[in-house]
Structure formats: C-alpha cells, structure tokens
Motif scaffolding. Structure first.
Motif, PDB file in Angstrom:
ATOM      1  N   TYR A  58       1.395  -5.294  -2.479  1.00 12.11           N
ATOM      2  CA  TYR A  58       1.013  -5.597  -1.104  1.00 12.11           C
ATOM      3  C   TYR A  58       1.215  -4.378  -0.202  1.00 12.11           C
ATOM      4  O   TYR A  58       0.347  -4.035   0.596  1.00 12.11           O
ATOM      5  N   ASP A  59       2.367  -3.736  -0.319  1.00 12.29           N
ATOM      6  CA  ASP A  59       2.645  -2.547   0.492  1.00 12.29           C
ATOM      7  C   ASP A  59       1.617  -1.454   0.241  1.00 12.29           C
ATOM      8  O   ASP A  59       1.201  -0.756   1.159  1.00 12.29           O
ATOM      9  N   GLY A  60       1.189  -1.310  -1.005  1.00  7.69           N
ATOM     10  CA  GLY A  60       0.167  -0.324  -1.341  1.00  7.69           C
ATOM     11  C   GLY A  60      -1.167  -0.651  -0.690  1.00  7.69           C
ATOM     12  O   GLY A  60      -1.857   0.229  -0.165  1.00  7.69           O
ATOM     13  N   LEU A  61      -1.525  -1.922  -0.688  1.00  6.62           N
ATOM     14  CA  LEU A  61      -2.790  -2.338  -0.066  1.00  6.62           C
ATOM     15  C   LEU A  61      -2.756  -2.149   1.447  1.00  6.62           C
ATOM     16  O   LEU A  61      -3.728  -1.705   2.047  1.00  6.62           O
ATOM     17  N   SER A 101      -1.064  -0.051   3.164  1.00  2.00           N
ATOM     18  CA  SER A 101      -1.020   1.350   3.570  1.00  2.00           C
ATOM     19  C   SER A 101      -2.359   2.070   3.384  1.00  2.00           C
ATOM     20  O   SER A 101      -2.529   3.176   3.888  1.00  2.00           O
ATOM     21  N   GLU A 102      -3.306   1.444   2.682  1.00  2.55           N
ATOM     22  CA  GLU A 102      -4.616   2.070   2.481  1.00  2.55           C
ATOM     23  C   GLU A 102      -5.422   2.041   3.779  1.00  2.55           C
ATOM     24  O   GLU A 102      -5.276   1.150   4.602  1.00  2.55           O
ATOM     25  N   GLU A 103      -6.274   3.030   3.941  1.00  2.16           N
ATOM     26  CA  GLU A 103      -7.135   3.082   5.116  1.00  2.16           C
ATOM     27  C   GLU A 103      -8.274   2.078   4.977  1.00  2.16           C
ATOM     28  O   GLU A 103      -8.712   1.757   3.879  1.00  2.16           O
ATOM     29  N   VAL A 104      -8.745   1.607   6.137  1.00  4.35           N
ATOM     30  CA  VAL A 104      -9.892   0.700   6.157  1.00  4.35           C
ATOM     31  C   VAL A 104     -11.149   1.535   5.943  1.00  4.35           C
ATOM     32  O   VAL A 104     -11.338   2.558   6.614  1.00  4.35           O
ATOM     33  N   PRO A 105     -12.022   1.145   5.019  1.00  3.52           N
ATOM     34  CA  PRO A 105     -13.258   1.896   4.798  1.00  3.52           C
ATOM     35  C   PRO A 105     -14.089   1.976   6.083  1.00  3.52           C
ATOM     36  O   PRO A 105     -14.099   1.044   6.890  1.00  3.52           O
ATOM     37  N   ASP A 106     -14.791   3.091   6.266  1.00  2.00           N
ATOM     38  CA  ASP A 106     -15.576   3.318   7.479  1.00  2.00           C
ATOM     39  C   ASP A 106     -16.578   2.197   7.730  1.00  2.00           C
ATOM     40  O   ASP A 106     -16.723   1.725   8.856  1.00  2.00           O
ATOM     41  N   ARG A 107     -17.269   1.775   6.689  1.00  3.20           N
ATOM     42  CA  ARG A 107     -18.286   0.732   6.848  1.00  3.20           C
ATOM     43  C   ARG A 107     -17.657  -0.575   7.344  1.00  3.20           C
ATOM     44  O   ARG A 107     -18.196  -1.260   8.192  1.00  3.20           O
TER      45      ARG A 107
END
Length: 64
Positions: A35-38, A40-46
């Motif tokens: 969950y922490d890994g998800l 911390s990921e950036e939101v895709p531009d689209r």
C-alpha cells in the motif's frame, strides 16, 4: 495437573510473544508495504488530466 501446566504454558507463550497474531502480522506488514508503495507513486498524467476535466465539469454544472 497436566492440564493446568499446559494451559499455563500456552498463556505464557501467547502473552510472552511479541507477535501475537503470528502469520497474520506478516500478511499485514506485507500489505502495508504494498500500500505504501502504491501511495507513493505519482499519478499518471492522463489520469490527472481526466480529474481536472471532471472538476471543471462539476464546477460548470454547479454554476448553472
């Protein structure tokens, strides 16, 4: 007397254990890492663009 001793040993084992939940604690730790890994990921531009369009559409709908 054997029953009392076994019960006492089981209680001591449970209370003395730092990891009371056993394998469930390990599963919880792995899920938390995932969950922490998800998060911390950036939101895709689209996806971010779609969210902005949705916000604009909602704002325009409220002003009407």
């Amino acid at each position: 007397m054997t029953n009392k001793k076994n019960t006492s040993e089981r209680q001591t084992g449970l209370l003395g254990s730092a990891d009371v939940l056993g394998t469930n604690s390990e599963i919880g730790r792995k899920l938390r890492q995932y969950y922490d890994g998800l998060v911390s990921e950036e939101v895709p531009d689209r996806f971010a663009q779609l969210l902005q369009q949705l916000d604009k559409a909602e704002t325009a709908g409220k002003s009407e």
